[in-house]
Structures are given as C-alpha cells and as structure tokens.
Design an enzyme around this catalytic site. Sequence first.
Site, PDB file in Angstrom:
ATOM      1  N   HIS A 126      15.580  -4.726 -21.126  1.00 48.64           N
ATOM      2  CA  HIS A 126      13.992  -4.261 -20.952  1.00 48.64           C
ATOM      3  C   HIS A 126      13.343  -3.540 -19.977  1.00 48.64           C
ATOM      4  CE1 HIS A 126       9.681  -5.350 -20.915  1.00 48.64           C
ATOM      5  NE2 HIS A 126       9.789  -5.853 -19.065  1.00 48.64           N
ATOM      6  N   TYR A 170       5.050 -11.408 -23.225  1.00 49.15           N
ATOM      7  CA  TYR A 170       5.436 -10.731 -24.772  1.00 49.15           C
ATOM      8  C   TYR A 170       3.713 -10.097 -24.766  1.00 49.15           C
ATOM      9  CZ  TYR A 170       9.659  -8.784 -24.419  1.00 49.15           C
ATOM     10  OH  TYR A 170      11.240  -7.899 -24.219  1.00 49.15           O
ATOM     11  N   GLU A 195       4.842  -8.570 -14.358  1.00 51.10           N
ATOM     12  CA  GLU A 195       5.741  -8.669 -14.936  1.00 51.10           C
ATOM     13  C   GLU A 195       6.832  -9.093 -13.358  1.00 51.10           C
ATOM     14  OE1 GLU A 195       8.298  -5.815 -17.708  1.00 51.10           O
ATOM     15  OE2 GLU A 195       6.190  -6.045 -19.189  1.00 51.10           O
ATOM     16  N   ASN A 252      18.099  -4.933 -28.400  1.00 52.45           N
ATOM     17  CA  ASN A 252      17.883  -3.475 -28.234  1.00 52.45           C
ATOM     18  C   ASN A 252      18.531  -3.469 -27.096  1.00 52.45           C
ATOM     19  OD1 ASN A 252      15.886  -4.578 -27.300  1.00 52.45           O
ATOM     20  ND2 ASN A 252      15.335  -2.546 -27.944  1.00 52.45           N
ATOM     21  N   LYS A 277      18.349  -8.321 -22.399  1.00 51.84           N
ATOM     22  CA  LYS A 277      18.075  -9.539 -23.667  1.00 51.84           C
ATOM     23  C   LYS A 277      20.097  -9.622 -24.042  1.00 51.84           C
ATOM     24  CE  LYS A 277      14.662  -6.295 -24.893  1.00 51.84           C
ATOM     25  NZ  LYS A 277      14.024  -5.989 -25.676  1.00 51.84           N
TER      26      LYS A 277
HETATM   27  P1  IDP Z   1       9.928  -1.405 -25.894  1.00 56.57           P
HETATM   28  O1  IDP Z   1      10.829  -2.722 -25.319  1.00 56.57           O
HETATM   29  O2  IDP Z   1      10.470   0.015 -25.574  1.00 56.57           O
HETATM   30  O3  IDP Z   1       9.184  -1.738 -24.464  1.00 56.57           O
HETATM   31  P2  IDP Z   1       8.355  -2.477 -26.680  1.00 56.57           P
HETATM   32  O4  IDP Z   1       7.325  -1.762 -28.098  1.00 56.57           O
HETATM   33  O5  IDP Z   1       7.105  -2.461 -25.785  1.00 56.57           O
HETATM   34  O6  IDP Z   1       9.511  -1.780 -26.819  1.00 56.57           O
HETATM   35  O7  IDP Z   1       8.708  -3.922 -27.607  1.00 56.57           O
HETATM   36  C1  IDP Z   1       8.958  -4.825 -27.158  1.00 56.57           C
HETATM   37  C2  IDP Z   1      10.515  -5.469 -27.575  1.00 56.57           C
HETATM   38  O8  IDP Z   1      10.227  -5.733 -29.245  1.00 56.57           O
HETATM   39  C3  IDP Z   1      11.564  -4.023 -28.124  1.00 56.57           C
HETATM   40  O9  IDP Z   1      11.871  -4.125 -27.361  1.00 56.57           O
HETATM   41  C4  IDP Z   1      12.256  -5.136 -29.441  1.00 56.57           C
HETATM   42  O10 IDP Z   1      13.305  -5.902 -28.538  1.00 56.57           O
HETATM   43  C5  IDP Z   1      10.857  -5.589 -29.880  1.00 56.57           C
HETATM   44  N1  IDP Z   1       9.927  -4.534 -31.105  1.00 56.57           N
HETATM   45  C6  IDP Z   1       9.684  -3.730 -31.051  1.00 56.57           C
HETATM   46  N2  IDP Z   1      10.176  -3.080 -32.500  1.00 56.57           N
HETATM   47  C7  IDP Z   1       9.948  -4.014 -33.125  1.00 56.57           C
HETATM   48  C8  IDP Z   1       9.767  -3.838 -34.258  1.00 56.57           C
HETATM   49  O11 IDP Z   1       9.843  -3.156 -35.547  1.00 56.57           O
HETATM   50  N3  IDP Z   1      11.257  -4.739 -35.029  1.00 56.57           N
HETATM   51  C9  IDP Z   1      11.353  -5.678 -34.040  1.00 56.57           C
HETATM   52  N4  IDP Z   1      11.204  -5.675 -33.593  1.00 56.57           N
HETATM   53  C10 IDP Z   1      10.364  -5.309 -32.148  1.00 56.57           C
HETATM   54 MG    MG Z   2       6.877  -2.500 -24.223  1.00 51.60          MG
END
Ligand code: IDP
Ligand code: MG
Length: 138
Positions: A115, A49, A126, A112, A9
């Site tokens: 992905h 997404y 994907e 974070n 990312k």
């Molecule tokens: P994942 O990447 O661990 O599968 P997901 O819940 O699918 O997590 O969320 C996709 C992405 O959206 C996350 O990796 C992060 O970049 C972002 N994200 C998830 N939850 C939040 C939040 O509460 N606030 C802001 N960004 C979030």
């Molecule tokens: Mg996810």
Amino acid sequence: MERSLVLVKPDAMQRGLASTIISRFEEVGLKLIALKMLHMDRTLAGRHYAIHKDKPFFENLITYITSSPIVAAVFEGENAVEVIRKTMGVTDPSRAETGTIRGDYGLDIERNSTHGSDSKENADGEIRLFFDESEIFA
Ligand code: IDP
Ligand code: MG
C-alpha cells in the site's frame, strides 16, 4: 519534504518479502523515517480504508488486511507520494509493469503486496493512524 505511508501487505509478509519491499523504496532515494510491525484490527482497517466502505470488495479487503501481521513504514523525500506510487505500480498486478513491486510480486488485484498513500492529504492522515509523532525520526 513530503512524507507517505507504506504498508507491506499480508501476501508479501507471508512470502518473506518485507525487507525486499522496504529496500525498493530506499533504492529509489526515499528516506525511511518510521517503521513498525503490527497486526491491524478491523477498527484500524476500517479507518484506513474508510474511503472504500461502499465498494463491493470492502469486507474482503478488511478480512485480508487483518489476516496476518504487516509492516508499516513512513518514507520521506521529494514527491514521496508520487515516487512511491510509481515504484509500486498500478493496483492490478496483471496490469502493473515489470520492475514495479506489484508487477513483480503482486498475486491479484486484492493481494497486491503493498500500500502507498494516494495523495499528500491522505498520506498525512494515514501516517497519523499508524504512528505517533514520537515514533517518526525525520
Ligand atoms: P490502491 O491500493 O492502488 O490505491 P485502491 O483502489 O485504493 O488501490 O484499493 C485499495 C485496495 O483494495 C487495493 O490495493 C486492493 O488491495 C483492494 N482492491 C482494489 N480494487 C479491488 C477489487 O476490484 N477487488 C478486490 N480488491 C480490490
Ligand atoms: Mg488507494
């Protein structure tokens, strides 16, 4: 053999962590079978997404993931989806264990660093979004 999609990312790209993150997945025994650098547009980001389109963080997430070029990769291996999720750590870096990618490099719950697909079904979809079959070297 299972396949999964990995994205490095923008936060990680900006700190020069692309090869470090790709190496982490190679080090746990996964085979790199596709790799490219691209700048996602909002259409591709929205498709990738789509499951989050009603979440309050969706617009910020689309802006973030399209904010710089990224690296996309496909890894293959036994239980690749689960192995990648374990190697990444949980979504929120403040809760991710030390030694995981997000635990070591993630900045906050949005930024974070990486992905990884969350299921085999989503992985197949994907991978098709980012790679043509001719770009995958199994
Ligand atoms: P994942 O990447 O661990 O599968 P997901 O819940 O699918 O997590 O969320 C996709 C992405 O959206 C996350 O990796 C992060 O970049 C972002 N994200 C998830 N939850 C939040 C939040 O509460 N606030 C802001 N960004 C979030
Ligand atoms: Mg996810």
